[in-house]
Enzyme design. Sequence first.
Site, mmCIF file in Angstrom:
data_model
loop_
_atom_site.group_PDB
_atom_site.id
_atom_site.type_symbol
_atom_site.label_atom_id
_atom_site.label_comp_id
_atom_site.label_asym_id
_atom_site.label_seq_id
_atom_site.Cartn_x
_atom_site.Cartn_y
_atom_site.Cartn_z
ATOM 1 N N ILE A 78 -33.505 6.301 0.316
ATOM 2 C CA ILE A 78 -32.629 5.145 0.598
ATOM 3 C C ILE A 78 -32.394 5.066 2.092
ATOM 4 O O ILE A 78 -32.284 4.004 2.674
ATOM 5 C CB ILE A 78 -31.235 5.295 -0.050
ATOM 6 N N GLY A 79 -32.254 6.190 2.718
ATOM 7 C CA GLY A 79 -31.967 6.179 4.145
ATOM 8 C C GLY A 79 -31.937 7.596 4.682
ATOM 9 O O GLY A 79 -31.987 8.574 3.926
ATOM 10 N N GLU A 80 -31.867 7.666 5.983
ATOM 11 C CA GLU A 80 -31.848 8.982 6.623
ATOM 12 C C GLU A 80 -30.739 9.005 7.651
ATOM 13 O O GLU A 80 -30.700 8.171 8.557
ATOM 14 C CB GLU A 80 -33.202 9.223 7.293
ATOM 15 N N VAL A 124 -31.394 10.733 2.267
ATOM 16 C CA VAL A 124 -30.723 10.350 1.023
ATOM 17 C C VAL A 124 -31.741 9.694 0.078
ATOM 18 O O VAL A 124 -32.473 8.791 0.483
ATOM 19 C CB VAL A 124 -29.547 9.385 1.303
ATOM 20 N N LYS A 135 -28.342 13.628 -1.433
ATOM 21 C CA LYS A 135 -28.547 13.883 0.000
ATOM 22 C C LYS A 135 -29.091 15.295 0.172
ATOM 23 O O LYS A 135 -28.437 16.274 -0.181
ATOM 24 C CB LYS A 135 -27.236 13.726 0.779
ATOM 25 N N ASP A 176 -15.658 10.000 11.225
ATOM 26 C CA ASP A 176 -16.856 9.190 11.486
ATOM 27 C C ASP A 176 -16.761 7.849 10.761
ATOM 28 O O ASP A 176 -17.700 7.423 10.083
ATOM 29 C CB ASP A 176 -18.112 9.969 11.071
#
Length: 482
Positions: free
Chosen positions: A155-157, A163, A177, A275
């Site tokens: 899905i993404g990094e 992930v 993750k 964050d």
Amino acid sequence: MSVYDAAFVNTELSKPTSIFGLRLWVVIGILVGSLIVLTLFLLSLCLTSRHRSKAHKAQPKPTTDSPTPVISKEIQEIVHDLHVEIGKPDHRVVVYSDRASSGESKGTLNSGCETASYGSGNVVGPEVSHLGWGRWYTLRELEAATNGLCEENVIGEGGYGIVYSGILSDGTKVAVKNLLNNRGQAEKEFKVEVEAIGRVRHKNLVRLLGYCVEGAYRMLVYEYVDNGNLDQWLHGDIGEVSPLTWDIRMNVILGTAKGLAYLHEGLEPKVVHRDVKSSNILVDRQWNPKVSDFGLAKLLCSENSYVTTRVMGTFGYVAPEYACTGMLNEKSDVYSFGILIMEIISGRSPVDYSRQQGEVNLVEWLKTMVGKRKAEEIVDPKLPEMPASKALKRALLVALRCVDPDATKRPKMGHVIHMLEADDLLVRDERRTGRDTSRSDPDYQQDDHVVVKIADKHLNEGTSDTSEGDTGRNHHQPTRWR
Ligand SMILES: Nc1ncnc2c1ncn2[C@@H]1O[C@H](COP(=O)(O)OP(=O)(O)OP(=O)(O)O)[C@@H](O)[C@H]1O
């Protein structure tokens, strides 16, 4: 044997013995029978114990390197002392260095979707975690869920891991993750996430369902949030008109505020996220926001502040006092949240070097615009329709209060919710009665005045406590904050 011998044996066997006057053949029969029963009993005992010892060998021994108790102990330790370091990995290796020594698995996982070989080999269903919440998943189970940590499932990094989307054997869709080995960073991120949000349940916080600790693998299993993140919806390729209406944007702001308020005011020790930014706000199909990525979170006891020598966070969102002094408390999150509101209203990134001078820094530009009474020009041009003037100014007011250079003057998240909800009620009321209160309502005029006053005040104060010189101790510190 002769007839004589047989008769003799028969006579002898038929003689009564001293044992209850039983005949000899009866006694011999009982002895032989008992011997057989005893032999069978001993045999069965022997077989059972061999079976047990085999089964015992097949299970991972609860030794000192058994994952859960060790992690659990370490997690308790980090509550008291944790220094998370900055560091982004520069390559995608998902097998950690101590993997080989653990003897559990070999090889790296790369772009191929073939199933990797995992030496531990036991297919065990999810176990209840020893931490008192969630599940402890096996590597094999997560591998099966993600099609072997397949590239297509990515899905993404993020900075600390890749992930993957996955489907567990019971049909639950999850995000997995896989934390990168970043010289201990993965371990730290893992511990922080597990400790910070493992037990947390809130509709505006991404739920951590469980984790996997096997060899050097550290994986986190989250509920899957199916509509991307806010950063994609604000800055991605979405065409001329954004699907994010004003109401949706306000709903995202309010939901995020509720999630953060829960972290700050509903937990002990409280959690400072550290964050807060648009890429960490996930949204579902109904546009409900969920705060994610607690890898940098810090646990603080009640009224405490924490001084860290390493500032964490994302450029453009970090509170000035935290960047300059390392002083951390929940008001640092409030500042980042203020930046997030500005980003949501304007559709602009907190720092955008493609903009002309004076517009690069979102906070600075926004204050200038408010000071010039050009609030309407702040609004994202991709917004399908302009918000009610009153609603816009209230949202700006909240944002400006959140980014007050003086951390002590920033509102608590609970107060932020109160301000936002009051606005929500007023705007709805305004719509229902079909009147534009913006000119006649003294409250509105007061808002307008307050917004401009706050912007002016911040603009005048802004640079005094954030001089360029005081940057020595911080990692990700911009040279100028406003
Ligand atoms: N529970 C989830 N459901 C759906 N998508 C998720 C989930 N968690 C993370 N993602 C997506 O995975 C991607 C990577 O997330 P991650 O939190 O690791 O990094 P990031 O926040 O984008 O960056 P960084 O960690 O460097 O700040 C993001 O695009 C995010 O939207």
